[in-house]
Write a protein that holds these residues in place. Sequence first.
Motif, PDB file in Angstrom:
ATOM      1  N   PHE A   1       0.875  -1.169   0.000  1.00  0.00           N
ATOM      2  CA  PHE A   1       0.000   0.000   0.000  1.00  0.00           C
ATOM      3  C   PHE A   1       0.914   1.221   0.000  1.00  0.00           C
ATOM      4  O   PHE A   1       1.622   1.477   0.979  1.00  0.00           O
ATOM      5  CB  PHE A   1      -0.919  -0.008   1.222  1.00  0.00           C
ATOM      6  CG  PHE A   1      -2.063  -0.973   1.098  1.00  0.00           C
ATOM      7  CD1 PHE A   1      -3.306  -0.538   0.640  1.00  0.00           C
ATOM      8  CD2 PHE A   1      -1.900  -2.306   1.419  1.00  0.00           C
ATOM      9  CE1 PHE A   1      -4.372  -1.420   0.518  1.00  0.00           C
ATOM     10  CE2 PHE A   1      -2.954  -3.209   1.302  1.00  0.00           C
ATOM     11  CZ  PHE A   1      -4.188  -2.759   0.850  1.00  0.00           C
TER      12      PHE A   1
ATOM     13  N   ILE B   1      -0.892  -1.009  -4.439  1.00  0.00           N
ATOM     14  CA  ILE B   1      -2.164  -0.323  -4.225  1.00  0.00           C
ATOM     15  C   ILE B   1      -1.840   1.107  -3.814  1.00  0.00           C
ATOM     16  O   ILE B   1      -1.216   1.327  -2.766  1.00  0.00           O
ATOM     17  CB  ILE B   1      -3.005  -1.002  -3.119  1.00  0.00           C
ATOM     18  CG1 ILE B   1      -3.188  -2.493  -3.416  1.00  0.00           C
ATOM     19  CG2 ILE B   1      -4.350  -0.295  -2.978  1.00  0.00           C
ATOM     20  CD1 ILE B   1      -3.930  -2.796  -4.698  1.00  0.00           C
TER      21      ILE B   1
ATOM     22  N   GLN C   1     -12.126  10.753  -7.136  1.00  0.00           N
ATOM     23  CA  GLN C   1     -12.287   9.655  -8.083  1.00  0.00           C
ATOM     24  C   GLN C   1     -12.155  10.117  -9.537  1.00  0.00           C
ATOM     25  O   GLN C   1     -11.608   9.414 -10.373  1.00  0.00           O
ATOM     26  CB  GLN C   1     -13.643   8.973  -7.874  1.00  0.00           C
ATOM     27  CG  GLN C   1     -13.822   7.716  -8.705  1.00  0.00           C
ATOM     28  CD  GLN C   1     -15.024   6.921  -8.265  1.00  0.00           C
ATOM     29  OE1 GLN C   1     -15.537   7.120  -7.186  1.00  0.00           O
ATOM     30  NE2 GLN C   1     -15.458   6.006  -9.109  1.00  0.00           N
TER      31      GLN C   1
ATOM     32  N   GLN D   1      -8.247   3.227 -12.701  1.00  0.00           N
ATOM     33  CA  GLN D   1      -9.332   2.261 -12.722  1.00  0.00           C
ATOM     34  C   GLN D   1      -9.138   1.230 -13.826  1.00  0.00           C
ATOM     35  O   GLN D   1      -9.841   1.205 -14.819  1.00  0.00           O
ATOM     36  CB  GLN D   1     -10.667   2.985 -12.851  1.00  0.00           C
ATOM     37  CG  GLN D   1     -10.934   3.893 -11.651  1.00  0.00           C
ATOM     38  CD  GLN D   1     -12.303   4.520 -11.711  1.00  0.00           C
ATOM     39  OE1 GLN D   1     -13.223   3.988 -12.302  1.00  0.00           O
ATOM     40  NE2 GLN D   1     -12.439   5.675 -11.104  1.00  0.00           N
TER      41      GLN D   1
ATOM     42  N   ASP E   1      -5.111  -1.166  -8.067  1.00  0.00           N
ATOM     43  CA  ASP E   1      -6.218  -0.438  -7.456  1.00  0.00           C
ATOM     44  C   ASP E   1      -5.687   0.790  -6.733  1.00  0.00           C
ATOM     45  O   ASP E   1      -4.482   1.045  -6.703  1.00  0.00           O
ATOM     46  CB  ASP E   1      -6.960  -1.352  -6.478  1.00  0.00           C
ATOM     47  CG  ASP E   1      -8.409  -0.927  -6.277  1.00  0.00           C
ATOM     48  OD1 ASP E   1      -8.787   0.149  -6.781  1.00  0.00           O
ATOM     49  OD2 ASP E   1      -9.150  -1.664  -5.613  1.00  0.00           O
ATOM     50  N   TYR E   2      -6.592   1.563  -6.154  1.00  0.00           N
ATOM     51  CA  TYR E   2      -6.240   2.713  -5.341  1.00  0.00           C
ATOM     52  C   TYR E   2      -7.259   2.825  -4.217  1.00  0.00           C
ATOM     53  O   TYR E   2      -8.368   2.312  -4.304  1.00  0.00           O
ATOM     54  CB  TYR E   2      -6.244   3.999  -6.166  1.00  0.00           C
ATOM     55  CG  TYR E   2      -7.633   4.421  -6.588  1.00  0.00           C
ATOM     56  CD1 TYR E   2      -8.367   5.313  -5.818  1.00  0.00           C
ATOM     57  CD2 TYR E   2      -8.225   3.916  -7.742  1.00  0.00           C
ATOM     58  CE1 TYR E   2      -9.654   5.682  -6.180  1.00  0.00           C
ATOM     59  CE2 TYR E   2      -9.496   4.278  -8.114  1.00  0.00           C
ATOM     60  CZ  TYR E   2     -10.214   5.158  -7.337  1.00  0.00           C
ATOM     61  OH  TYR E   2     -11.475   5.514  -7.693  1.00  0.00           O
ATOM     62  N   ILE E   3      -6.854   3.479  -3.141  1.00  0.00           N
ATOM     63  CA  ILE E   3      -7.783   3.806  -2.068  1.00  0.00           C
ATOM     64  C   ILE E   3      -7.615   5.283  -1.732  1.00  0.00           C
ATOM     65  O   ILE E   3      -6.521   5.834  -1.799  1.00  0.00           O
ATOM     66  CB  ILE E   3      -7.558   2.940  -0.811  1.00  0.00           C
ATOM     67  CG1 ILE E   3      -6.106   2.976  -0.363  1.00  0.00           C
ATOM     68  CG2 ILE E   3      -8.017   1.521  -1.055  1.00  0.00           C
ATOM     69  CD1 ILE E   3      -5.859   2.223   0.925  1.00  0.00           C
TER      70      ILE E   3
ATOM     71  N   ARG F   1     -14.621   0.197   1.239  1.00  0.00           N
ATOM     72  CA  ARG F   1     -13.821   0.303   0.010  1.00  0.00           C
ATOM     73  C   ARG F   1     -12.559  -0.552   0.121  1.00  0.00           C
ATOM     74  O   ARG F   1     -12.123  -1.183  -0.855  1.00  0.00           O
ATOM     75  CB  ARG F   1     -13.454   1.768  -0.230  1.00  0.00           C
ATOM     76  CG  ARG F   1     -12.578   2.001  -1.469  1.00  0.00           C
ATOM     77  CD  ARG F   1     -13.336   1.644  -2.740  1.00  0.00           C
ATOM     78  NE  ARG F   1     -12.549   1.926  -3.923  1.00  0.00           N
ATOM     79  CZ  ARG F   1     -11.644   1.107  -4.445  1.00  0.00           C
ATOM     80  NH1 ARG F   1     -11.421  -0.073  -3.879  1.00  0.00           N
ATOM     81  NH2 ARG F   1     -10.977   1.444  -5.523  1.00  0.00           N
ATOM     82  N   LEU F   2     -11.976  -0.592   1.313  1.00  0.00           N
ATOM     83  CA  LEU F   2     -10.780  -1.404   1.516  1.00  0.00           C
ATOM     84  C   LEU F   2     -11.094  -2.889   1.350  1.00  0.00           C
ATOM     85  O   LEU F   2     -10.285  -3.644   0.807  1.00  0.00           O
ATOM     86  CB  LEU F   2     -10.200  -1.131   2.901  1.00  0.00           C
ATOM     87  CG  LEU F   2      -8.905  -1.868   3.245  1.00  0.00           C
ATOM     88  CD1 LEU F   2      -7.794  -1.493   2.274  1.00  0.00           C
ATOM     89  CD2 LEU F   2      -8.485  -1.553   4.672  1.00  0.00           C
TER      90      LEU F   2
ATOM     91  N   THR G   1     -11.010  -3.617  -2.223  1.00  0.00           N
ATOM     92  CA  THR G   1      -9.624  -3.670  -2.680  1.00  0.00           C
ATOM     93  C   THR G   1      -8.991  -5.015  -2.349  1.00  0.00           C
ATOM     94  O   THR G   1      -8.284  -5.597  -3.173  1.00  0.00           O
ATOM     95  CB  THR G   1      -8.809  -2.530  -2.026  1.00  0.00           C
ATOM     96  OG1 THR G   1      -9.323  -1.279  -2.462  1.00  0.00           O
ATOM     97  CG2 THR G   1      -7.337  -2.629  -2.392  1.00  0.00           C
TER      98      THR G   1
ATOM     99  N   LYS H   1     -10.024  -7.638  -4.735  1.00  0.00           N
ATOM    100  CA  LYS H   1      -9.280  -7.511  -5.994  1.00  0.00           C
ATOM    101  C   LYS H   1      -7.872  -8.054  -5.827  1.00  0.00           C
ATOM    102  O   LYS H   1      -7.334  -8.724  -6.737  1.00  0.00           O
ATOM    103  CB  LYS H   1      -9.237  -6.047  -6.437  1.00  0.00           C
ATOM    104  CG  LYS H   1      -8.436  -5.835  -7.722  1.00  0.00           C
ATOM    105  CD  LYS H   1      -8.515  -4.401  -8.218  1.00  0.00           C
ATOM    106  CE  LYS H   1      -9.840  -4.152  -8.910  1.00  0.00           C
ATOM    107  NZ  LYS H   1      -9.849  -2.852  -9.620  1.00  0.00           N
ATOM    108  N   ILE H   2      -7.235  -7.778  -4.693  1.00  0.00           N
ATOM    109  CA  ILE H   2      -5.889  -8.285  -4.439  1.00  0.00           C
ATOM    110  C   ILE H   2      -5.859  -9.805  -4.512  1.00  0.00           C
ATOM    111  O   ILE H   2      -4.945 -10.389  -5.111  1.00  0.00           O
ATOM    112  CB  ILE H   2      -5.387  -7.796  -3.061  1.00  0.00           C
ATOM    113  CG1 ILE H   2      -5.045  -6.307  -3.126  1.00  0.00           C
ATOM    114  CG2 ILE H   2      -4.174  -8.601  -2.592  1.00  0.00           C
ATOM    115  CD1 ILE H   2      -4.744  -5.696  -1.784  1.00  0.00           C
TER     116      ILE H   2
END
Length: 249
Positions: free
Chosen positions: A52, A82, A89, A96, A101-103, A111-112, A115, A118-119
């Motif tokens: 991260f 990440i 956004q 995207q 990904d991003y946070i 939202r985390l 993520t 997705k990880i």
Amino acid sequence: MIHVLVVDDEAPARDELIFLLERVPGVVIDDTADNGQEALRKILKLRPQVVFLDIQMPDMTGLAVCRELLTMLKPSELPIIIFATAYDQHALEAFQVNAVDYILKPFDEERLQMTMEKIRRLLSRPAADSLNRILALLEKPRDAKIPVELNERILLLNPQEIIFCSITARHVMIMTCNEEYKTNYNLCELEDKLGFLRTHKSYLVNPDKVREVIPWFNGTYNLLMADDKASSVPVSRTYLKEVRQRLNF
């Protein structure tokens, strides 16, 4: 178990993210770092599966860390990156993609969780392809104009007009072909917004505006820029490797 390194120069943001990650089943926090150079060292030592990574840090941006990783590790050794950022956004459309990904700060637990899902999917994919795709997107100059000051007026510059940016007397200045402007952005912010090339702690250049590379003392170089003054921009040893890669010399 998913092994994670958290990188952020701000302790409150770092601690908040760690708190949320520790609530996710199957996540192990291997360590933390508060700057880009420390992040590189710990990634090489610990080989976390996921990093991260804060985008804006004082010594080098998260994007610069990613570019370094591509030169230092084999594709199979690269972690999933990440990005952690305060951008909204809309400004992050380039992030995207299905690979990286991003946070957003402040961090949102729901939202985390998305993520992390997705990880889990990404861990079975080649990390090098993921990192290369996102960097290719992020290195393209943004369409958004850059506000600058001149004679108490606010002007909007197209990124393509900018030759280089520098720190002068504690102010960040932007040079175009024939004019110099003051901006309220710092160099790290401009590097992230523009995708330009950092050559020195005080200089950021548009790689498309480099006219000539001039060898200098002790293995360093100066860049001759394409403005009307044919300005000379130094390349420090810290950034030499990245400059050589971006300019192919």
